[in-house]
Design an enzyme around this catalytic site. Structure first.
Site, PDB file in Angstrom:
ATOM      1  N   SER A  53     -10.566  -0.064  -1.624  1.00  0.00           N
ATOM      2  CA  SER A  53     -11.174   1.271  -1.549  1.00  0.00           C
ATOM      3  C   SER A  53     -10.153   2.348  -1.895  1.00  0.00           C
ATOM      4  O   SER A  53     -10.487   3.347  -2.542  1.00  0.00           O
ATOM      5  CB  SER A  53     -11.776   1.525  -0.159  1.00  0.00           C
ATOM      6  OG  SER A  53     -10.791   1.407   0.852  1.00  0.00           O
ATOM      7  N   GLU A  54      -8.877   2.165  -1.476  1.00  0.00           N
ATOM      8  CA  GLU A  54      -7.809   3.086  -1.858  1.00  0.00           C
ATOM      9  C   GLU A  54      -6.489   2.341  -2.039  1.00  0.00           C
ATOM     10  O   GLU A  54      -6.238   1.315  -1.394  1.00  0.00           O
ATOM     11  CB  GLU A  54      -7.596   4.200  -0.823  1.00  0.00           C
ATOM     12  CG  GLU A  54      -8.599   5.323  -0.883  1.00  0.00           C
ATOM     13  CD  GLU A  54      -9.694   5.171   0.136  1.00  0.00           C
ATOM     14  OE1 GLU A  54     -10.660   5.950   0.100  1.00  0.00           O
ATOM     15  OE2 GLU A  54      -9.605   4.240   0.967  1.00  0.00           O
ATOM     16  N   THR A  55      -5.675   2.885  -2.909  1.00  0.00           N
ATOM     17  CA  THR A  55      -4.304   2.435  -3.116  1.00  0.00           C
ATOM     18  C   THR A  55      -3.390   3.654  -3.030  1.00  0.00           C
ATOM     19  O   THR A  55      -3.706   4.709  -3.582  1.00  0.00           O
ATOM     20  CB  THR A  55      -4.135   1.764  -4.496  1.00  0.00           C
ATOM     21  OG1 THR A  55      -4.921   0.563  -4.533  1.00  0.00           O
ATOM     22  CG2 THR A  55      -2.680   1.421  -4.777  1.00  0.00           C
TER      23      THR A  55
END
Length: 330
Positions: free
Chosen positions: A48-50
C-alpha cells in the site's frame, strides 16, 4: 551501480504478519534517486505504501532528522500514518539505536517523533478540514456498498481531510455486524470535495464506536474501523484514524482525548492505532494530534538500482522525465 538497503516491517502491531506491511528503502548519503525511480520501486514492492528514507543528519535544533517520502503504487502522498510510524520505529529503534526522539521531514511538514519500549509517537502535521459544501448521500454510499442498503441511513456520514490531499468519507455504523458487511468494490467512492480541497486520495472509512465493556484493556475511546478504496482494503490507515478522531473530538467538544482504533480484523491483519487529540482553548480547532503504534521487522535485503536517472536533492523534488529503472532484489 548503487545499492539500496531495504527492510519490510509490519506496522501497528507487535506480531509479524499482522498489522499493515511497509517497505522502507534507505537512500545513502551520496545516493541520487529520482522521483520516477522511487515510483517504479514502490510499484515493484506492490504494498500500500513504500517509504524512501534518507540518511540522518543533525538539524538546526540539534535533533537527529531524516528526510522521507511516501509512495503508493500509483502516486506520492504528502502524509500517511502507517508509513510515519513504521519509519519512526525503524529510524529511532534501529538506525539510531533506541534513541528517544528525533524528527521526520515529509512534504506535509516536519514530524516530531518519540520512541520508548517499542512504541513510536508522532506529533503529526495536520490541517483538518470538514467538508460542508456538498453532502455525501446514502445513495452514493449504497452504490459501492449495496450490502448496507438495508440501513435507512447510517448514523453519520462526513467527509474529512486530515491534510490537504488525503480525504476520507467517514461512515458510522451501528454494529460490528454491519461493519462485517462492508466489502471491496470495483466502484470507487465519489465525494464532491470543497473548493480548494478537491485533490488527492479519496477513501471510505467505516467505523463503529464501541461501548464500554465490549473490548478489554480500555486505553481510551475504542473504535473498530475498515478503510476501503474501490477494490482495495487497508489493514491500518493512520491518516484516516487521525482525521476521524479529530472530527469526533471537535463534535464532542473533548479538550484532551485518547482513542484506540482497531482495524484490519476482517482481513486477518489486526492493527492497533493510538490517537490522542488536543483542541484549542476555545474548542474551535485542533491544537495537536499524536499518532502512536509499534512496528516489527519482517525481512531485509539490498537492491541494485539499474539505469539510474540522476535527481539531486535531499528533500522531495519535482523532477520529470522517463526513468527506466528497476530495483533488482538480491
Amino acid at each position: 551501480m548503487p545499492s539500496l538497503p531495504f527492510v519490510t516491517v509490519d506496522v501497528f502491531t507487535t506480531s509479524r504478519f499482522a498489522g499493515n506491511p511497509l517497505a522502507i528503502v534507505r537512500i545513502p548519503e551520496d545516493g541520487q534517486v529520482s522521483t520516477e525511480q522511487m515510483q517504479i520501486i514502490a510499484r515493484e514492492f506492490n504494498l500500500s505504501e513504500t517509504v524512501f528514507l534518507h540518511e540522518a543528519r543533525r538539524g538546526d535544533d540539534g535533533e537527529t532528522e531524516w528526510g522521507f517520502r511516501i509512495f503508493m503504487t500509483s502516486a506520492e502522498l504528502p502524509f500517511a500514518g502507517h508509513p510515519t510510524i513504521g519509519a519512526a520505529c525503524y529510524a529511532l529503534g534501529t538506525l539510531a539505536d533506541n534513541a528517544r526522539s528525533g524528527k521526520l521531514l515529509c512534504s506535509a511538514g516536519p514530524i516530531v517523533i518519540q520512541y520508548s519500549d517499542g512504541v513510536a509517537k508522532a506529533s503529526i502535521p495536520h490541517n483538518v478540514h470538514i467538508h460542508t459544501e456538498s453532502r455525501f448521500t446514502a445513495e452514493q454510499l449504497y452504490e459501492p456498498q449495496p450490502a448496507l442498503a438495508h440501513l435507512k441511513r447510517p448514523r453519520a456520514m462526513t467527509v474529512v481531510s486530515p491534510v490537504r490531499g488525503m480525504n476520507f468519507i467517514m461512515v458510522e455504523l451501528d454494529s460490528l455486524e454491519d461493519l462485517a458487511k462492508v466489502t471491496t468494490s470495483g466502484v470507487k467512492p465519489r465525494a464532491k470535495l470543497d473548493k480548494g480541497w478537491d485533490t488527492g486520495f479519496v477513501g471510505s472509512y467505516f467505523y463503529v464506536v464501541m461501548q464500554v465493556g465490549q473490548q478489554p484493556d480500555m486505553k481510551g475511546h475504542q473504535i473498530r474501523t475498515r478503510m476501503i478504496e474501490g477494490p482495495l482494503e487497508d489493514a491500518a490507515t493512520g491518516s484516516a484514524a487521525c482525521g476521524l478522531c479529530a472530527y469526533l473530538a471537535m463534535e464532542g467538544l473533548l479538550k484532551d482525548v485518547s482513542f484506540l482504533i482497531t482495524q484490519g480484523v476482517e482481513m486477518g491483519r489486526k492493527s492497533e492505532i493510538g490517537v490522542a487529540v488536543t483542541l484549542t482553548e476555545d474548542f474551535g480547532a485542533i491544537d495537536k494530534i499524536e499518532l502512536s503504534g509499534s512496528a516489527v521487522k519482517v525481512m531485509e535485503g539490498n537492491g541494485a538500482l539499474l539505469q539510474s536517472v540522476v535527481s539531486p536533492g535531499w528533500l522531495p523534488d519535482n523532477t520529470t522525465g522517463q526513468a527506466k529503472s528497476l530495483l533488482a532484489m538480491r
